[in-house]
Design an enzyme around this catalytic site. Sequence first.
Site, mmCIF file in Angstrom:
data_model
loop_
_atom_site.group_PDB
_atom_site.id
_atom_site.type_symbol
_atom_site.label_atom_id
_atom_site.label_comp_id
_atom_site.label_asym_id
_atom_site.label_seq_id
_atom_site.Cartn_x
_atom_site.Cartn_y
_atom_site.Cartn_z
ATOM 1 C CB THR A 42 -8.296 -5.289 1.057
ATOM 2 O OG1 THR A 42 -7.208 -6.152 1.395
ATOM 3 C CG2 THR A 42 -9.432 -5.532 2.035
ATOM 4 C CE1 TYR A 76 0.739 -6.207 -1.086
ATOM 5 C CE2 TYR A 76 -0.806 -4.987 -2.448
ATOM 6 C CZ TYR A 76 -0.542 -6.016 -1.561
ATOM 7 O OH TYR A 76 -1.558 -6.846 -1.156
ATOM 8 C CE LYS A 136 -0.264 -5.154 2.110
ATOM 9 N NZ LYS A 136 -1.642 -4.919 1.564
ATOM 10 C CB ILE A 195 -0.556 -2.473 4.869
ATOM 11 C CG1 ILE A 195 0.344 -1.229 4.889
ATOM 12 C CG2 ILE A 195 -1.801 -2.209 4.023
ATOM 13 C CD1 ILE A 195 0.776 -0.743 3.518
#
Length: 302
Positions: free
Chosen positions: A46, A134, A162, A204
């Site tokens: 992001t 992740y 995540k 998250i």
Amino acid sequence: MSLSGSITALATPFTDAGELDLDGWRRLLKQQLDGGTQGVVVAGSTGEAAALSDDEFVQILQLAVAELGGRIPVLAGVGQMNTARTIAQTRLAKAHGAEYALVVTPPYVRATQDGLIAHYRAVADQGGLPVVLYNVPGRTGCDLLPQTVAQLVGHPNIVGIKEARSEAERMAALLALREDGFAILSGDDGTAGRAMLAGADGLISVGSNALPRTFRRLCDRARAGDASEVARLDAGLAELYAFFGVESNPIPVKALLQRAGFGHGLRLPLTTLSSAHHADADRLALLVQTLEAQSHRDQLAA
């Protein structure tokens, strides 16, 4: 500090000319802290990590540590396309104050599951920071399977995952691996409430860039087992969940941040929100204000 609750995958503010908007970055960090965010990721997907130079990575990480360090965890997105570069980026993050490394599966190269095990163990052994795995196969072309995670959970320097896949079955498989010292974090805003009601430690989030108070309340109520309140909050956020997916992340959330006064430029090949979605962005920016005001009232009343 523990990894739990509402953690924001921060967008990186850029000016229209494509430069870092450091004033906007400071204001965004303050808004997150004031809104109750319980951790931040600097330079994740992001945050357009792939578009940042090492000097820019250091600049925004140092500012985040200066503003937030010691109060909430600061995670650095360090995942690269190979192991040596990931270790080097993790060491750079450690040198500038990050507390955790968020390590995405190496994009594009499509490592095998055995390769992922070796990769994560090497980063955990040599990078110098606690590692959060992740998994986001839609971006990387690589799926970190639960049976592979099971072989990494016991490593003393691998402290969580995540998981951006949204299927309830995937989250259930990971929750079976949950133990003290290994956090299960959703990476999907729209299903995070369900995941936390099932036992996940937190989220998250992309959306919490624009709605830190609302996502903090969602996480608080989900972790408390308040299914009816989670359903109410999810219903209020449903249009925003859909909007965040109309174009590649972080294009939509940056459109909302622009309407809140933050730098919204992106770096090619990403471009700003298509004109076809501007009316929706204008309308949803007003909804953001309404939801945040309500969440603030709820926090004060709690």
